[in-house]
Design a protein around this motif. Structure first.
Motif, PDB file in Angstrom:
ATOM      1  N   GLN A   5      79.100  39.856  54.164  1.00 37.99           N
ATOM      2  CA  GLN A   5      80.145  40.547  54.913  1.00 37.99           C
ATOM      3  C   GLN A   5      79.956  40.285  56.404  1.00 37.99           C
ATOM      4  O   GLN A   5      78.821  40.165  56.880  1.00 37.99           O
ATOM      5  N   ASP A   6      81.071  40.226  57.134  1.00 41.42           N
ATOM      6  CA  ASP A   6      80.983  40.010  58.574  1.00 41.42           C
ATOM      7  C   ASP A   6      80.702  41.327  59.284  1.00 41.42           C
ATOM      8  O   ASP A   6      80.429  42.345  58.633  1.00 41.42           O
ATOM      9  N   ASP A   7      80.756  41.321  60.625  1.00 40.37           N
ATOM     10  CA  ASP A   7      80.405  42.521  61.385  1.00 40.37           C
ATOM     11  C   ASP A   7      81.387  43.666  61.159  1.00 40.37           C
ATOM     12  O   ASP A   7      81.077  44.822  61.451  1.00 40.37           O
ATOM     13  N   LYS A   8      82.576  43.357  60.598  1.00 42.82           N
ATOM     14  CA  LYS A   8      83.539  44.398  60.255  1.00 42.82           C
ATOM     15  C   LYS A   8      83.458  44.778  58.778  1.00 42.82           C
ATOM     16  O   LYS A   8      84.317  45.496  58.266  1.00 42.82           O
ATOM     17  N   LEU A   9      82.427  44.250  58.093  1.00 40.16           N
ATOM     18  CA  LEU A   9      82.159  44.510  56.678  1.00 40.16           C
ATOM     19  C   LEU A   9      83.258  43.976  55.763  1.00 40.16           C
ATOM     20  O   LEU A   9      83.481  44.517  54.678  1.00 40.16           O
ATOM     21  N   SER A  10      83.928  42.906  56.229  1.00 34.75           N
ATOM     22  CA  SER A  10      84.893  42.208  55.372  1.00 34.75           C
ATOM     23  C   SER A  10      84.184  41.067  54.660  1.00 34.75           C
ATOM     24  O   SER A  10      83.296  40.416  55.219  1.00 34.75           O
ATOM     25  N   HIS A  11      84.595  40.804  53.420  1.00 37.70           N
ATOM     26  CA  HIS A  11      83.934  39.774  52.615  1.00 37.70           C
ATOM     27  C   HIS A  11      84.139  38.386  53.216  1.00 37.70           C
ATOM     28  O   HIS A  11      85.233  38.042  53.681  1.00 37.70           O
ATOM     29  N   ILE A  12      83.069  37.581  53.227  1.00 38.26           N
ATOM     30  CA  ILE A  12      83.154  36.200  53.697  1.00 38.26           C
ATOM     31  C   ILE A  12      82.425  35.294  52.712  1.00 38.26           C
ATOM     32  O   ILE A  12      81.507  35.724  52.005  1.00 38.26           O
ATOM     33  N   ASN A  13      82.835  34.044  52.675  1.00 37.85           N
ATOM     34  CA  ASN A  13      82.145  33.027  51.888  1.00 37.85           C
ATOM     35  C   ASN A  13      81.292  32.178  52.811  1.00 37.85           C
ATOM     36  O   ASN A  13      81.691  31.887  53.949  1.00 37.85           O
ATOM     37  N   LEU A  14      80.127  31.777  52.326  1.00 35.07           N
ATOM     38  CA  LEU A  14      79.233  30.981  53.147  1.00 35.07           C
ATOM     39  C   LEU A  14      79.860  29.631  53.473  1.00 35.07           C
ATOM     40  O   LEU A  14      80.442  28.974  52.607  1.00 35.07           O
ATOM     41  N   SER A  15      79.715  29.215  54.727  1.00 33.99           N
ATOM     42  CA  SER A  15      80.251  27.934  55.175  1.00 33.99           C
ATOM     43  C   SER A  15      79.404  26.788  54.625  1.00 33.99           C
ATOM     44  O   SER A  15      78.205  26.935  54.381  1.00 33.99           O
TER      45      SER A  15
END
Length: 762
Positions: free
Chosen positions: A517-527
């Motif tokens: 999760q990013d700093d806003k706690l939204s889901h992200i996929n690893l680059s």
């Protein structure tokens, strides 16, 4: 004469002076209590570290020799160095507990702290075992314990029970958030006790340096002198145990600074309001004293003694109660998280400064409050003060004014005439709301951290940790059998310019058991390009997305310079993460260290040589929930402080308002207003003050929570969180306090003596 007057005034205005006393009392109670607790933690740990000569530097590598010791000890500023081998083993006991073994030589750096049994000797056989682990496993001195390591069995007699300065805070797994002492432990043996001596190599050097020596210079000197390319040198600040305990200490001290400011500020406002009103009401008395020959200095000292006496008594009593009892509220929970031989309570110079500052400011405010009445000669002071002409405000000139009802107009003009008194009430409500938001927010943040770590980031039920004996083929077989995700977790060292930090790297194979999760706690996929860096590590290194960082795996020589493509938040493991393909593109070989799965093993996998341990995620959740007991204590203290603050300030404001408005209230009665109507008018102003204080107090409370969360150790990241329900509790609690005070004061309207209230100035 003046002393008798002082006592009469204190009794006549007892409500106001009691509120000032309570604010000084509560402010110094919290400040001194938390300072004594936090400073006591520092004193206790320092005496412990000094007594055991905790290492200043840890040099990690392979195959250290006596020549390496000689080279390091010849460096200017190095007092002593010794070698150690540290391995992870499994005890042959129920539940196969994890035990970290240390094979040592001299025991002069990071010495064992003996609790019972024989003193350690490098020539002695046997093991010196972690005291808490021995108690948790029902082991005693003289018992025999067997430990397994890479197919070897180490059987030793327990010669002593110890604690150790490097294990003040000890986690068996980096993924855990809170310790569970007794279920795992550590032990120390002589290097001669290693089962296969021809395979024995020292993997660590413990270095003790002289005081006031530049550690960076020593690190550089060691790297230049030791013939090894894969050295990793860390200091105390990079030690999980040392840094976590130090952050805990700083957090308590920070709390001790933040919250008392609210109480002391309101105490000062209370003195300003009370002393200004008192000197104004006693204008004729002051003129009489001057006419009788009392000097200006003597009258000034008389009125200064009000603030001096109240703040001194309140401050000293608060300091005593805070020093004696507040640390005890944290003691039991602190002992569950940290291991120290002695828990001391010790005030720092800040406490004495706070007491003196409280008395000085209160006395200064009293001095300033009486100066206006002392400027005029006795002939002028003996006459009542000429009322100030109030100019109509913008609102009173507007067309809106005529549309407002009588109660709104009456309260508006009263607020404009008594700005300081109103400000005091608003600040009191702000403090009450702020403390409640911060209290409930602390609980929400820690509760969310459990579900965040083990519900959103890690979604498996079981973590199988492989031993060094497990081969790649068997790891793949386990992954297929349990339909799990292989991961590699290792220690790394990161560097940006001259700044270095230790952390961990997590490499993910195919699977879906770890999420980011990013700093806003939204889901992200690893680059697929660059690396993902944890948010807290980025803060520690002072870098952001787009910057470059150098890193290498501990034990490997190759340093890699990578661009930070993403930042992600993690409550525990600070470092970098990437998928397997990216890792292998950097010319690294993927070597799984653990398997994540939702399938529970049907057999005890820990019995197999290829498996080091099997972790139950639900057990880790329970350990986190247990740690909430400490947070509940803190929440309870803050809520109690908030309620006391609100009651004292609002009651004081209400009494002061009632006394000053006695003539006006009596006039309203004569004009035909009922007691119920008058009570409604007064309650409306209190409602305005409460609403204004709540609106301002809610965001300030959240910011206080943010500051508290930022004081955690470098290895932990706690996201401040306040739920809607907690905001509702905070708002409702503040309104409840306000309603209680209104109820207590509403009955006083019927007690007004109409003749005394309406008669003119004699």
């Amino acid at each position: 004469m003046l002393n008798r007057k002082l006592l009469r005034d204190l009794l006549k205005n007892k409500i106001q002076f009691i509120s000032i006393f309570l604010m000084s009392f509560l402010g110094l109670l919290v400040f001194v209590g938390l300072d004594a607790e936090g400073n006591g933690l520092g004193t206790s740990s320092k005496s412990y570290y000094d007594a055991t000569n905790l290492a200043d530097l840890w040099v990690m590598g392979k195959g250290f020799t006596n020549e390496d010791i000689r080279i390091i000890e010849n460096l200017t500023g190095v007092a002593h160095a010794e070698r150690r081998l540290q391995i992870n083993t499994t005890a042959v006991l129920e539940n196969e507990p994890f035990v970290q073994l240390n094979f040592i030589e001299e025991n002069e750096v990071s010495k064992l702290y003996l609790k019972s049994g024989e003193k350690y000797s490098s020539s002695s056989e046997g093991i010196w075992l972690d005291e808490l682990f021995a108690k948790g496993q029902n082991l005693s001195i003289g018992d025999t314990i067997t430990l397994e390591y890479n197919g070897m069995k180490i059987t030793e007699e327990i010669k002593g029970l110890i604690i150790h300065p490097e294990y003040v805070f000890f986690l068996a797994d980096e993924g855990a958030m809170m310790p569970n002492y007794g279920s795992y432990g550590y032990g120390f043996l002589s290097s001669k006790e290693f089962p296969v001596q021809n395979q024995f190599v020292y993997s660590e050097l413990l270095v003790d340096v002289d005081q006031d020596v530049n550690l960076t210079r020593i690190k550089d000197a060691i790297k230049s002198q030791i013939d090894s390319d894969n050295l990793v040198i860390t200091d105390r600040k990079q030690s999980l145990s040392y840094s976590t305990f130090d952050a805990e200490k700083q957090q308590h001290i920070s709390m001790g600074f933040m919250f008392p400011i609210v109480f002391l500020l309101i105490a000062i406002l209370g003195i300003v309001t009370t002393m200004t009103r008192m000197t104004s009401n006693q204008r004729i008395q002051i003129g009489t004293l001057k006419a009788l020959g009392f000097t200006k200095q003597k009258i000034t000292l008389h009125y200064m003694s009000y603030g001096f006496a109240i703040s001194l008594i309140g401050g000293l009593m608060g300091a005593y109660v805070g020093y004696s009892y507040l640390p005890l509220l944290f003691r039991e929970n602190m002992m569950e998280a940290y291991t120290l031989p002695v828990w001391e309570v010790s005030m720092s110079s800040n406490s004495y400064i706070a007491i003196l500052a409280n008395v000085f400011i209160s006395t200064l405010v009293s001095y300033l409050a009486c100066q206006r009445e002392l400027r005029d000669p006795p002939a002028t002071t003996l006459k009542p003060v000429v009322p100030k002409k109030s100019k109509p405000t913008f609102i009173e000139k507007s067309a809106l004014w005529n549309r407002l009802n009588f109660s709104v107009k009456w309260n508006y003009r009263d607020i404009i005439r008594n700005r300081i008194r109103t400000l005091m009430g608003i600040v009191g409500v702000i403090g009450c709301t702020m403390l409640m938001v911060c209290a409930f927010g602390c609980r929400d943040s820690v509760t969310d951290m459990t579900s965040w770590m083990y519900g959103e980031i890690m979604t498996c039920n079981t973590k199988i940790i492989f031993s060094d004996l497990a081969g790649d083929a068997s790891k793949i077989d386990y992954a297929k059998k349990y339909e799990g995700q292989l991961i590699e977790e290792k220690a790394i060292e990161l560097a940006v310019k001259n700044l270095k930090k230790t952390g961990s790297i997590t490499v993910l194979d195919k699977g879906n058991y770890i999420h980011f999760q990013d700093d806003k706690l939204s889901h992200i996929n690893l680059s697929q390009n660059g690396i993902a860096l944890s948010y807290k590590m980025a803060q520690n290194l002072g870098i952001d997305i787009g910057d470059f960082v150098e890193w290498h795996i501990v034990g490997e020589t190759k340093w890699i310079k990578s661009r930070v493509e993403q930042l992600y938040r993690s409550p525990a493991n600070q470092g970098i993460s990437m998928n397997r393909k990216t890792f292998e593109n950097l010319e690294h070989t993927f070597c799984a260290t653990a398997l994540l799965t939702n399938k529970s093993p049907e057999t005890n996998l820990s019995d197999q040589d290829e498996i080091q341990a099997v972790q139950n995620i639900n057990k880790l959740k329970q350990d986190m929930d247990k740690s909430m007991e400490m947070m509940n204590t803190m929440v309870g203290i803050l809520i109690l402080a908030a309620v006391l603050l609100g009651v004292v300030v609002l009651y004081n404001l209400g009494v002061l308002t009632f006394v000053e408005k006695t003539r006006e209230i009596a006039t309203l009665k004569v004009l035909g207003f009922s007691s119920k109507q008058i009570r409604g008018i007064l309650q409306k102003q209190n409602l305005w003050v409460t609403i204004a204080g709540i609106i301002i107090g809610l965001p300030i409370g959240y910011q206080f929570l943010v500051v508290l969360c930022s004081t955690l150790s470098e290895s932990q990241d706690l996201v401040p969180s306040v739920t809607i329900l907690s905001y509702c509790f905070s708002i409702g609690g503040t309104f409840a306090v306000s309603t209680l005070v209104n109820w207590l004061l509403s009955g006083k309207i019927k007690t007004i003596n109409m003749v005394d209230a309406l008669k003119g100035v004699e």
